[in-house]
Motif scaffolding. Structure first.
Motif, short mmCIF file in Angstrom:
data_model
loop_
_atom_site.label_atom_id
_atom_site.label_comp_id
_atom_site.label_asym_id
_atom_site.label_seq_id
_atom_site.Cartn_x
_atom_site.Cartn_y
_atom_site.Cartn_z
N PHE A 104 0.85 -1.20 0.00
CA PHE A 104 0.00 0.00 0.00
C PHE A 104 0.88 1.24 0.00
CE2 PHE A 104 -2.19 -3.41 2.20
CZ PHE A 104 -3.42 -3.45 1.55
N ARG A 105 0.42 2.24 -0.67
CA ARG A 105 1.19 3.48 -0.78
C ARG A 105 1.10 4.24 0.55
NH1 ARG A 105 3.27 6.55 -4.83
NH2 ARG A 105 3.30 8.82 -4.55
N THR A 106 2.19 4.35 1.24
CA THR A 106 2.21 5.03 2.53
C THR A 106 3.60 5.60 2.79
OG1 THR A 106 1.62 4.81 4.87
CG2 THR A 106 2.91 3.03 3.91
N VAL A 107 3.69 6.51 3.74
CA VAL A 107 4.95 7.13 4.13
C VAL A 107 5.32 6.61 5.52
CG1 VAL A 107 6.08 9.29 4.76
CG2 VAL A 107 4.58 9.20 2.75
N ILE A 108 6.57 6.19 5.69
CA ILE A 108 7.05 5.72 6.98
C ILE A 108 8.00 6.74 7.59
CG2 ILE A 108 8.25 3.90 8.25
CD1 ILE A 108 7.56 1.98 6.01
N LEU A 109 7.69 7.14 8.80
CA LEU A 109 8.58 7.97 9.60
C LEU A 109 9.00 7.14 10.81
CD1 LEU A 109 6.47 11.28 9.60
CD2 LEU A 109 8.16 10.53 7.92
N TYR A 110 10.24 7.27 11.22
CA TYR A 110 10.74 6.49 12.35
C TYR A 110 11.09 7.45 13.48
CZ TYR A 110 13.56 2.92 14.83
OH TYR A 110 14.08 2.04 15.74
N ASP A 111 10.32 7.37 14.56
CA ASP A 111 10.57 8.21 15.73
C ASP A 111 11.55 7.49 16.64
OD1 ASP A 111 10.40 10.23 17.63
OD2 ASP A 111 8.66 9.32 18.62
N VAL A 112 12.80 7.89 16.60
CA VAL A 112 13.85 7.24 17.38
C VAL A 112 13.86 7.85 18.78
CG1 VAL A 112 16.27 6.55 17.46
CG2 VAL A 112 15.17 6.93 15.25
N ARG A 113 13.15 7.22 19.67
CA ARG A 113 13.03 7.71 21.04
C ARG A 113 14.25 7.36 21.89
NH1 ARG A 113 6.89 7.46 22.79
NH2 ARG A 113 7.91 7.80 24.79
N PHE A 153 12.67 11.15 13.17
CA PHE A 153 12.60 12.05 14.30
C PHE A 153 13.58 11.54 15.35
CE2 PHE A 153 7.78 12.46 13.33
CZ PHE A 153 8.05 13.29 12.25
N LEU A 154 14.42 12.41 15.88
CA LEU A 154 15.40 12.02 16.89
C LEU A 154 15.06 12.70 18.20
CD1 LEU A 154 18.76 12.34 14.88
CD2 LEU A 154 17.14 10.42 14.96
N ALA A 155 14.86 11.92 19.26
CA ALA A 155 14.53 12.49 20.56
C ALA A 155 15.74 13.09 21.25
CB ALA A 155 13.90 11.42 21.45
N ALA A 161 25.09 11.52 15.84
CA ALA A 161 26.39 10.84 15.70
C ALA A 161 26.30 9.36 16.02
CB ALA A 161 27.42 11.50 16.63
N GLU A 162 25.37 8.97 16.89
CA GLU A 162 25.29 7.58 17.33
C GLU A 162 24.60 6.65 16.33
OE1 GLU A 162 23.47 7.40 21.15
OE2 GLU A 162 24.93 8.73 22.11
N LEU A 163 23.79 7.21 15.42
CA LEU A 163 23.01 6.39 14.49
C LEU A 163 23.44 6.69 13.05
CD1 LEU A 163 19.51 6.92 16.17
CD2 LEU A 163 21.22 5.17 16.69
N PRO A 164 24.48 6.05 12.55
CA PRO A 164 25.01 6.38 11.23
C PRO A 164 24.05 6.05 10.08
CG PRO A 164 26.05 4.39 12.09
CD PRO A 164 25.24 4.97 13.21
N ASN A 169 18.69 12.76 6.71
CA ASN A 169 17.24 12.90 6.58
C ASN A 169 16.56 12.77 7.95
OD1 ASN A 169 14.86 13.22 5.14
ND2 ASN A 169 14.60 11.02 4.83
N TYR A 170 16.77 13.78 8.80
CA TYR A 170 16.23 13.70 10.15
C TYR A 170 15.92 15.09 10.71
CZ TYR A 170 20.93 15.10 11.62
OH TYR A 170 22.11 15.77 11.79
N THR A 171 15.12 15.10 11.76
CA THR A 171 14.82 16.30 12.52
C THR A 171 14.90 15.95 14.00
OG1 THR A 171 13.30 17.13 10.83
CG2 THR A 171 13.11 18.09 13.03
N VAL A 172 15.63 16.74 14.77
CA VAL A 172 15.73 16.52 16.21
C VAL A 172 14.49 17.12 16.88
CG1 VAL A 172 17.05 16.97 18.31
CG2 VAL A 172 18.24 16.53 16.15
#
Length: 378
Positions: A104-113, A153-155, A161-164, A169-172
């Motif tokens: 299915f056509r969808t967008v995935i965002l990963y919220d790295v908590r 998304f980075l919490a 630096a920790e997640l190469p 392509n991220y926003t804190v």
């Protein structure tokens, strides 16, 4: 006009979790023609918003085979809701989310908590021989899933630096304090502590990693010199053995109150206790998984004018010292006499202002800009 459906999901957090609901959910609900669906752990919560729906589809112990079977419930929910955007808030939802995206056509965002690799590798949740294999398995899963992730998304700033595998392509989006509509967070500042207001607070996850035993020992020493000292512990204890040990430890200490423990505590109740207390404790043990992170409770305590007591951590010290909001101590070695002298002799928040950089409002603008100024695409 058909509304855009955004699903925010986690297998580890309740549906009314402060980040999923109060921050991401309520902020995204401000977008026009948008429905917000939140899937998470079962909780006694009902959404009062016209465009936010709770889906309490998970209910199991953290270390349980039911956690694997929960993926089926999650996929059923995806087929039911048919979201255009999915915000996955835990790594183990990535395979099913990606499978859904293929069909299915969808967008995935990963919220790295959290840095899940570091948590598994360096915290004592799992037996030591398994930690390396489990941690690297999680990291491999995140790497394999990265081509399917439209944005991260980075919490924590440290995750840059920790997640190469995240690239550029991220926003804190830090876990700053979300001031509720109409809420007045101003407190009586500057703060001068006296024997009558030595009300300490430990809030959030109740765990040895986050210093629950250090907090109790610290309060025991202070109470031996000043019997007006009291401590409130509020939060959830993931391990039953820790909860039972905690109950035994405080059973003969009427000056220590436990709220929650073996049950999840709604965030508004935690905020209510924050506003009753005067001093917030952050007795974290030194651990590679947390030393570069800023705890949510630090933002919460500062936003409500609590005096904060922290361990040795340059990152936290800079924030606390800048606002003259607390003290750095060695929770295990600091003498009660010296601690009380330091508490009584200092004036906290001397300029009479709550720091404005601890509130969610700035993070909300960054979040909404992802969907407006630079819209995400599949």
């Amino acid at each position: 006009m058909q509304k855009t459906k955004i699903l925010i999901a986690s297998v580890l957090k309740p549906v009314n979790d402060t980040r999923m609901f109060e921050k991401l959910g309520q902020s995204l609900a401000k977008l026009p023609e948008t429905e917000i669906h939140i899937a998470g752990f079962a909780a006694n919560a009902v959404s009062t918003s016209n465009n936010i729906w709770f889906h309490p589809i998970f209910n199991f112990r953290r270390l349980s085979f039911k956690r694997i079977a929960a993926q089926r419930n999650y996929y059923k929910l995806l087929l039911q809701v048919k979201p255009e955007v999915i915000i996955a808030s835990t790594y183990e939802l990535l395979p099913v989310t990606i499978l859904y995206r293929i069909f299915f056509r969808t967008v995935i965002l990963y919220d790295v908590r959290e840095n899940y690799y570091a948590n598994i590798r360096f915290q004592p949740t799992f037996p030591r021989p398994l930690r390396w294999f489990l941690a690297n398995g999680v990291r491999l899963l995140e790497r394999l899933g990265s081509p399917f992730i439209s944005h991260y998304f980075l919490a924590e700033k440290a995750y840059e630096a920790e997640l190469p595998f995240i690239g550029k392509n991220y926003t804190v989006l830090e876990n700053k304090y979300n001031q509720a509509a109409g809420e007045n967070v101003l407190t009586k500042i500057p703060v001068q502590l006296q024997p009558d207001n030595l009300h300490f607070l430990y809030s959030g996850t109740i765990s040895p990693v986050y210093g629950i035993w250090e907090a109790i020992s610290f309060i025991e020493r202070l109470h031996s010199l000043e019997n007006k000292v009291k401590l409130t512990i509020i939060g959830y204890c993931p391990k039953e053995t820790t909860y039972q040990e905690l109950k035994d430890r405080i059973s003969d200490k009427p000056y220590i109150t436990l709220i929650g423990g073996n049950t999840l505590v709604p965030h508004p109740e935690i905020v209510a206790q924050i506003r009753k207390a005067k001093i917030g404790l952050l007795p974290y043990r030194l651990n590679r998984s947390t030393q570069n992170c800023i705890p949510t409770k630090l933002f919460e305590y500062l936003a409500n004018g609590l005096v904060v007591i922290i361990p040795e951590n340059p990152l936290w010290e800079e924030i606390v010292n800048r606002n003259r909001a607390g003290l750095q101590v060695n929770f295990e070695k600091e003498s009660a006499e010296k601690m009380l002298t330091r508490i009584y002799s200092d004036t906290f928040y001397p300029d009479g202002k709550i720091p404005q950089d601890v509130f969610w409002a700035n993070e909300e603008q960054k979040l909404l800009s992802i969907f407006t100024q630079k819209p995400i695409t599949t």
